[in-house]
Write a protein that holds these residues in place. Structure first.
Motif, PDB file in Angstrom:
ATOM      1  N   PHE B  32       0.405  -2.340   4.187  1.00 33.55           N
ATOM      2  CA  PHE B  32       1.001  -3.062   3.056  1.00 33.55           C
ATOM      3  C   PHE B  32       1.027  -4.577   3.269  1.00 33.55           C
ATOM      4  CE2 PHE B  32       4.385  -4.710   0.399  1.00 33.55           C
ATOM      5  CZ  PHE B  32       4.160  -4.067  -0.804  1.00 33.55           C
ATOM      6  N   LYS B  36      -0.913  -7.520   1.292  1.00 31.17           N
ATOM      7  CA  LYS B  36      -0.144  -8.530   0.556  1.00 31.17           C
ATOM      8  C   LYS B  36      -0.657  -9.935   0.906  1.00 31.17           C
ATOM      9  CE  LYS B  36       4.067  -9.836   1.635  1.00 31.17           C
ATOM     10  NZ  LYS B  36       5.466  -9.705   2.065  1.00 31.17           N
ATOM     11  N   ASP B  43       5.552  -8.767  -3.103  1.00 27.31           N
ATOM     12  CA  ASP B  43       5.865  -7.383  -2.746  1.00 27.31           C
ATOM     13  C   ASP B  43       5.891  -6.465  -3.967  1.00 27.31           C
ATOM     14  OD1 ASP B  43       6.459  -8.516  -0.235  1.00 27.31           O
ATOM     15  OD2 ASP B  43       7.859  -6.862   0.154  1.00 27.31           O
ATOM     16  N   ALA B  47       3.416  -3.459  -4.932  1.00 25.47           N
ATOM     17  CA  ALA B  47       3.978  -2.107  -4.898  1.00 25.47           C
ATOM     18  C   ALA B  47       3.760  -1.375  -6.219  1.00 25.47           C
ATOM     19  CB  ALA B  47       5.461  -2.159  -4.565  1.00 25.47           C
ATOM     20  N   SER B  48       3.944  -2.094  -7.335  1.00 26.26           N
ATOM     21  CA  SER B  48       3.827  -1.410  -8.624  1.00 26.26           C
ATOM     22  C   SER B  48       2.387  -0.982  -8.892  1.00 26.26           C
ATOM     23  CB  SER B  48       4.360  -2.293  -9.746  1.00 26.26           C
ATOM     24  OG  SER B  48       3.441  -3.302 -10.044  1.00 26.26           O
ATOM     25  N   LYS B  51       1.495   1.966  -6.752  1.00 24.44           N
ATOM     26  CA  LYS B  51       2.080   3.175  -7.325  1.00 24.44           C
ATOM     27  C   LYS B  51       1.170   3.731  -8.419  1.00 24.44           C
ATOM     28  CE  LYS B  51       6.541   3.880  -6.725  1.00 24.44           C
ATOM     29  NZ  LYS B  51       7.906   3.383  -6.753  1.00 24.44           N
ATOM     30  N   THR B  72       3.267   1.282   6.560  1.00 22.84           N
ATOM     31  CA  THR B  72       2.655   2.133   5.549  1.00 22.84           C
ATOM     32  C   THR B  72       1.174   1.816   5.445  1.00 22.84           C
ATOM     33  OG1 THR B  72       4.723   1.874   4.363  1.00 22.84           O
ATOM     34  CG2 THR B  72       2.956   2.986   3.216  1.00 22.84           C
TER      35      THR B  72
END
Lengths: 206, 100
Positions: B32, B36, B43, B47-48, B51, B72
């Motif tokens: 992650f 990034k 973040d 993340a969205s 997902k 992760t």
């Protein structure tokens, strides 16, 4: 979508794929410095082994004497440590300049892939020293160093692979001519590094 | 023209999603924080979109701990790789059609 937009999109994907798999903050300058250290080291080593006598240079000591090979070994270790320290410092500086993190998944992979041939080579050379096979130490250094460059090159500039291949070839030649290790050492670690470093510096730093 | 537009993957309409996918296709896996940093995003944003890709089953997620820090790792799934390839082919086709 316009044709131009698609091209920019494809280009950005391509550069992203490249940046995420290749570590390109290696500094050409560190190659030049490593070459210079190696040349100075080789000169000191030469002075230790060969002595001046009435205008003629001849070898009056042999490398299997511990009084001779121990200082030579120390010189080599100092050259190695200096080169590594310079390389690491300049690479960190270069990465900062590019706004890149020097410790990322790619640089980790680069180090791990180079570490296997290097550590194997290091142990192998220590064994050679213990067993008294001094004649092929220079050859082993060049061959294992070249192998580690070839292994690491897939995670950085392709140019590194060519440097590695040249070192391997030099190492094999050095094995054919055991008495001339220092000449191959000077060409491989000294001249090739300076040549490679200059090429990298002008190709990617400008 | 319309035919090739239909081949475009809705999941890749967002630029960041396509970028995430390009990194994951080129690498075995990526974590992650490195993702990034590489993409220079926040973040929440990352993340969205991760997902969304996960929902399409285009990526797989492995969670573990390095010391006390959660780590992760994301990887492209087989489905994701195929979808990415198809999307690129659709882009290529579009260029070819416009040249005719």
């Amino acid at each position: 979508m316009k044709e131009n937009e698609i091209y920019t999109e494809l280009n950005s994907i391509r550069s992203l794929m490249e940046r995420s798999t290749k570590f390109i903050s290696l500094s050409g300058l560190s190659g030049i410095m490593a070459g210079v250290y190696a040349l100075i080291g080789a000169w000191i080593g030469y002075k230790m082994v060969y002595t001046d006598g009435s205008g003629m240079r001849f070898r009056d000591v042999y490398v299997n004497d511990p009084l001779v090979w121990l200082p030579l070994f120390l010189v080599a270790v100092v050259v190695l440590v200096l080169s590594l320290a310079t390389g690491i410092l300049l690479t960190i500086r270069q990465a900062r300049k590019r706004g890149e993190n020097y410790w990322n998944p790619v640089s980790k992979r680069l180090l791990v892939s180079m570490a296997f041939p290097l550590i194997t080579g290091g142990i192998f050379i220590l064994i050679l020293i213990c067993k008294g096979h001094y004649g092929i130490i220079a050859s082993a250094c060049l061959v294992f160093y070249g192998l580690s460059l070839v292994a690491g090159s897939q995670f950085t500039f392709t140019d590194v692979k060519w440097l590695g291949l040249c070192q391997i070839i030099l190492g094999l030649l050095a094995a054919l001519f055991p008495g001339y290790g220092i000449i191959f050492w000077v060409i491989g670690f000294g001249l090739l590094h300076i040549l490679y470093g200059s090429i990298m510096h002008f190709k990617y730093n400008q | 023209m319309k035919v090739s537009l239909e081949q475009f993957d809705k999941a890749f309409e967002n630029r960041l999603r396509l970028q995430i996918m390009s990194v994951l296709v080129a690498n075995e896996s990526y974590d992650f924080n490195s993702l990034k940093e590489l993409l220079n995003v926040t973040d929440g944003n990352l993340a969205s979109h991760i997902k969304a890709l996960e929902k399409e089953e285009y990526i797989t997620i492995t969670k573990s701990f390095v010391g006390k820090k959660p780590n992760t790792q994301y990887a492209a799934s087989k489905l994701g790789r195929e979808a990415f390839k198809k999307h690129l082919e659709a882009l290529e086709n579009l260029i070819k059609q416009q040249k005719l």
